[in-house]
Design a protein around this motif. Structure first.
Motif, PDB file in Angstrom:
ATOM      1  N   GLN A 109       0.825  -1.208   0.000  1.00  0.00           N
ATOM      2  CA  GLN A 109       0.000   0.000   0.000  1.00  0.00           C
ATOM      3  C   GLN A 109       0.860   1.260   0.000  1.00  0.00           C
ATOM      4  O   GLN A 109       0.430   2.305  -0.497  1.00  0.00           O
ATOM      5  CB  GLN A 109      -0.927  -0.007   1.210  1.00  0.00           C
ATOM      6  CG  GLN A 109      -2.014  -1.064   1.152  1.00  0.00           C
ATOM      7  CD  GLN A 109      -2.753  -1.226   2.469  1.00  0.00           C
ATOM      8  OE1 GLN A 109      -2.575  -0.445   3.395  1.00  0.00           O
ATOM      9  NE2 GLN A 109      -3.573  -2.267   2.559  1.00  0.00           N
ATOM     10  N   ALA A 110       2.072   1.156   0.533  1.00  0.00           N
ATOM     11  CA  ALA A 110       2.990   2.299   0.558  1.00  0.00           C
ATOM     12  C   ALA A 110       3.780   2.437  -0.732  1.00  0.00           C
ATOM     13  O   ALA A 110       4.632   3.331  -0.847  1.00  0.00           O
ATOM     14  CB  ALA A 110       3.956   2.165   1.732  1.00  0.00           C
ATOM     15  N   GLY A 111       3.528   1.555  -1.714  1.00  0.00           N
ATOM     16  CA  GLY A 111       4.197   1.648  -2.999  1.00  0.00           C
ATOM     17  C   GLY A 111       5.373   0.723  -3.178  1.00  0.00           C
ATOM     18  O   GLY A 111       6.039   0.761  -4.224  1.00  0.00           O
ATOM     19  N   ALA A 112       5.668  -0.119  -2.185  1.00  0.00           N
ATOM     20  CA  ALA A 112       6.800  -1.040  -2.302  1.00  0.00           C
ATOM     21  C   ALA A 112       6.507  -2.143  -3.307  1.00  0.00           C
ATOM     22  O   ALA A 112       5.355  -2.529  -3.522  1.00  0.00           O
ATOM     23  CB  ALA A 112       7.119  -1.652  -0.941  1.00  0.00           C
ATOM     24  N   ILE A 113       7.561  -2.657  -3.893  1.00  0.00           N
ATOM     25  CA  ILE A 113       7.478  -3.795  -4.820  1.00  0.00           C
ATOM     26  C   ILE A 113       8.083  -5.008  -4.123  1.00  0.00           C
ATOM     27  O   ILE A 113       9.270  -5.000  -3.775  1.00  0.00           O
ATOM     28  CB  ILE A 113       8.227  -3.501  -6.129  1.00  0.00           C
ATOM     29  CG1 ILE A 113       7.585  -2.318  -6.853  1.00  0.00           C
ATOM     30  CG2 ILE A 113       8.246  -4.739  -7.024  1.00  0.00           C
ATOM     31  CD1 ILE A 113       8.350  -1.855  -8.080  1.00  0.00           C
ATOM     32  N   ILE A 114       7.280  -6.030  -3.892  1.00  0.00           N
ATOM     33  CA  ILE A 114       7.768  -7.242  -3.239  1.00  0.00           C
ATOM     34  C   ILE A 114       8.525  -8.058  -4.283  1.00  0.00           C
ATOM     35  O   ILE A 114       7.936  -8.603  -5.202  1.00  0.00           O
ATOM     36  CB  ILE A 114       6.607  -8.056  -2.637  1.00  0.00           C
ATOM     37  CG1 ILE A 114       5.746  -7.163  -1.734  1.00  0.00           C
ATOM     38  CG2 ILE A 114       7.153  -9.266  -1.886  1.00  0.00           C
ATOM     39  CD1 ILE A 114       6.497  -6.440  -0.649  1.00  0.00           C
ATOM     40  N   ILE A 115       9.829  -8.151  -4.116  1.00  0.00           N
ATOM     41  CA  ILE A 115      10.665  -8.726  -5.173  1.00  0.00           C
ATOM     42  C   ILE A 115      11.073 -10.166  -4.904  1.00  0.00           C
ATOM     43  O   ILE A 115      11.521 -10.864  -5.812  1.00  0.00           O
ATOM     44  CB  ILE A 115      11.909  -7.844  -5.406  1.00  0.00           C
ATOM     45  CG1 ILE A 115      12.444  -8.040  -6.821  1.00  0.00           C
ATOM     46  CG2 ILE A 115      12.979  -8.082  -4.334  1.00  0.00           C
ATOM     47  CD1 ILE A 115      13.351  -6.937  -7.305  1.00  0.00           C
ATOM     48  N   GLY A 116      10.890 -10.640  -3.654  1.00  0.00           N
ATOM     49  CA  GLY A 116      11.237 -12.030  -3.395  1.00  0.00           C
ATOM     50  C   GLY A 116      11.245 -12.350  -1.917  1.00  0.00           C
ATOM     51  O   GLY A 116      11.099 -11.486  -1.054  1.00  0.00           O
ATOM     52  N   LYS A 117      11.410 -13.638  -1.618  1.00  0.00           N
ATOM     53  CA  LYS A 117      11.477 -14.165  -0.256  1.00  0.00           C
ATOM     54  C   LYS A 117      12.934 -14.504   0.060  1.00  0.00           C
ATOM     55  O   LYS A 117      13.651 -15.074  -0.768  1.00  0.00           O
ATOM     56  CB  LYS A 117      10.620 -15.436  -0.116  1.00  0.00           C
ATOM     57  CG  LYS A 117       9.183 -15.290  -0.584  1.00  0.00           C
ATOM     58  CD  LYS A 117       8.349 -14.441   0.344  1.00  0.00           C
ATOM     59  CE  LYS A 117       8.021 -15.123   1.655  1.00  0.00           C
ATOM     60  NZ  LYS A 117       7.067 -16.239   1.544  1.00  0.00           N
ATOM     61  N   THR A 118      13.358 -14.197   1.286  1.00  0.00           N
ATOM     62  CA  THR A 118      14.769 -14.357   1.639  1.00  0.00           C
ATOM     63  C   THR A 118      15.004 -15.543   2.571  1.00  0.00           C
ATOM     64  O   THR A 118      14.132 -15.967   3.327  1.00  0.00           O
ATOM     65  CB  THR A 118      15.314 -13.080   2.309  1.00  0.00           C
ATOM     66  OG1 THR A 118      14.542 -12.777   3.477  1.00  0.00           O
ATOM     67  CG2 THR A 118      15.269 -11.914   1.331  1.00  0.00           C
ATOM     68  N   THR A 119      16.226 -16.049   2.520  1.00  0.00           N
ATOM     69  CA  THR A 119      16.595 -17.250   3.256  1.00  0.00           C
ATOM     70  C   THR A 119      16.713 -16.996   4.746  1.00  0.00           C
ATOM     71  O   THR A 119      17.036 -15.897   5.197  1.00  0.00           O
ATOM     72  CB  THR A 119      17.927 -17.818   2.736  1.00  0.00           C
ATOM     73  OG1 THR A 119      18.900 -16.766   2.721  1.00  0.00           O
ATOM     74  CG2 THR A 119      17.780 -18.368   1.344  1.00  0.00           C
ATOM     75  N   SER A 151      17.576 -13.435  10.179  1.00  0.00           N
ATOM     76  CA  SER A 151      17.200 -12.658   8.981  1.00  0.00           C
ATOM     77  C   SER A 151      18.405 -12.421   8.084  1.00  0.00           C
ATOM     78  O   SER A 151      18.566 -11.338   7.505  1.00  0.00           O
ATOM     79  CB  SER A 151      16.570 -11.325   9.389  1.00  0.00           C
ATOM     80  OG  SER A 151      15.497 -11.505  10.273  1.00  0.00           O
ATOM     81  N   GLY A 152      19.261 -13.440   7.948  1.00  0.00           N
ATOM     82  CA  GLY A 152      20.497 -13.271   7.194  1.00  0.00           C
ATOM     83  C   GLY A 152      20.284 -13.017   5.721  1.00  0.00           C
ATOM     84  O   GLY A 152      20.994 -12.219   5.107  1.00  0.00           O
ATOM     85  N   GLY A 153      19.299 -13.687   5.121  1.00  0.00           N
ATOM     86  CA  GLY A 153      19.035 -13.459   3.709  1.00  0.00           C
ATOM     87  C   GLY A 153      18.604 -12.037   3.430  1.00  0.00           C
ATOM     88  O   GLY A 153      19.045 -11.408   2.452  1.00  0.00           O
TER      89      GLY A 153
END
Length: 457
Positions: A109-119, A151-153
């Motif tokens: 909603q804030a305009g971010a683009i979800i680009i992927g899931k991290t390890t 949250s290393g990825g």
């Protein structure tokens, strides 16, 4: 020409408005394609969806663009992203989620683009990002060492310039530890400030989602968005007010010793604060040891996540006996641990925050361990216990604030002699007005100890 991978989130949003969100997201995807095979920051990249979202954002009039317009954001894989599987660092789930987690929805909603899931390590259990399902995520400053965890990825995706902003989760230091190891800003919000929906909790009273960023300003912006406070009044401290800073150096557990490089970083930060006009006082003694209430909720949280898996056939060896080890962490024992955590929060509030506006501590006690440390502990119950003991020096300064519920901010403080980053941690009181001081002082301290340009103009 825009050098996208050098931009922080605010600068990226400005560039996306000028040059197009699609140009930015394609630059991010190109960098992921180049670097992810080496660093394994992402376990899933949403390339087509990201480009489609960028095009839709480019079609919006300027008046409808959000504060994260066109900013690619990496999402730790314990958060739901519609159409993808939430792995929790395992290969045990296979059904895609039908909707976003609340934090992810607010970012969109804030305009971010979800680009992927991290390890992440399985269930985020340890401060080293290594799992049977997704391999090892090494430190971008030296791949022989860990990027931290869990949250290393997310931290590596940011530190390598794949994205300008990342979402992590912190149940015992899992945002602040990888921020420390990778030279980034990491913020753990206060207990309850960021809703975990659709989940009931993240390790009960311990965990919360939060930002990993290049600047304190970006961390504050992301926090305000995911906490739902983006449209409300900002907690602004009184301009120019000198603050009272208490410095706590002794680790809460006798199982950890403070490395000299981390002690030196605290001394440099204290000197910088004094030069800025603040009062700095070194505090005697140790913080109360929070191990018991932490361990109960740690095992209870892991147990809940394991029982919620679609299948345990591929559960990794390190966690084969986790449920059995934590069989006792439930019912009255669990409630007693939560009550003890809240009493600890009240005790720390009365002991320290009646006399001091903020506390300054190391973020971690030790230098980054080897990237493959978890692989050396062995499997089963004995390996799990060894991994827990090895985790103490990484988490000894972070987990007390998960138990107490206080907000805590990790701030880069340059590099140690081994060439790897080091950081310091600021803790704010539970009262809401303390956040203004935390972010304001944090940004100024970042400028002073991490070098010119660290917080922008």
């Amino acid at each position: 020409m825009v050098t996208w991978h050098e931009l922080d989130a605010r600068s990226w949003a400005q560039a996306a408005a000028e040059y197009g969100a699609e140009a930015g997201v394609r630059a991010s995807l190109a960098r992921i394609e180049q670097l992810n095979p080496r660093y394994r920051a992402f376990n899933l990249v949403l390339a087509e969806q990201a480009v489609a979202t960028a095009r839709a954002l480019d079609a919006l009039p300027a008046s409808e663009r959000g504060p994260l317009h066109g900013v690619p954001v990496a999402i730790k894989d314990e958060n739901d992203v519609a159409g993808t599987v939430t792995s929790f660092g395992t290969a045990c789930n296979s059904t895609p989620k039908s909707a976003d987690s609340l934090t992810v929805s607010r970012l969109r909603q804030a305009g971010a683009i979800i680009i992927g899931k991290t390890t992440m390590p399985a269930f985020g259990a340890f401060p080293i990002t290594s799992s049977e399902a997704f391999g090892i995520t090494p430190n971008p400053h030296n791949v022989a060492f860990t990027a931290g965890g869990s949250s290393g990825g997310s931290a590596v995706a940011l530190a390598t310039g794949m994205v300008p902003l990342a979402l992590g989760g912190d149940g015992g230091g899992s945002i602040r530890i990888p921020a420390d190891r990778c030279g980034l800003v990491g913020f753990k919000p206060a207990r309850g400030a960021v809703p975990p929906a659709p989940y009931d909790h993240l390790w009960h009273d311990l965990g919360t989602a939060g930002p990993i960023a290049r600047t304190v300003r970006d961390a504050e912006l992301m926090y305000r968005i995911i906490s739902g406070a983006a449209g409300g009044p900002r907690q602004v401290p009184q301009a120019g007010r000198p603050l009272r800073i208490g410095v706590s150096l002794a680790p809460a557990s006798a199982l950890a010793r403070l490395d000299l490089a981390h002690c030196r970083a605290i001394w440099q930060a204290a000197q910088a604060l004094r030069q800025a006009g603040h009062t700095v006082t070194y505090l005697p003694g140790r913080l109360p040891d929070p191990t018991l209430p932490f361990m109960v909720q740690f095992f209870a949280g892991l147990g809940d996540e394991i029982r919620a898996l679609e299948s345990t056939d591929s559960l990794e060896g390190l966690h084969r006996h986790t449920l059995a080890l934590g069989f006792w962490a439930r019912g009255r024992i669990l409630q007693a641990a939560k009550d003890a955590g809240r009493r600890l929060g009240a005790r720390l509030e009365a002991t320290y925050f009646e006399s001091y506006d903020l506390l300054l501590t190391p973020t971690t006690a030790n230098r980054p361990p080897a990237a493959d440390q978890l692989q050396g502990v062995g499997w089963g119950a004995a390996g799990f216990v060894r991994a827990m003991v090895q985790a103490v020096p990484s988490a000894v300064y972070t987990l007390p604030w998960n138990v107490s519920g206080h907000p805590a901010l990790a701030i880069p403080a340059g590099y140690a002699e081994d060439g790897l980053p080091v950081s310091v941690q600021l803790i704010a009181p539970l009262k809401k007005q303390g956040l203004g001081d935390l972010f304001s002082l944090g940004a100024d301290l970042h400028r002073r100890i991490a070098g010119p340009g660290s917080e922008g103009p």
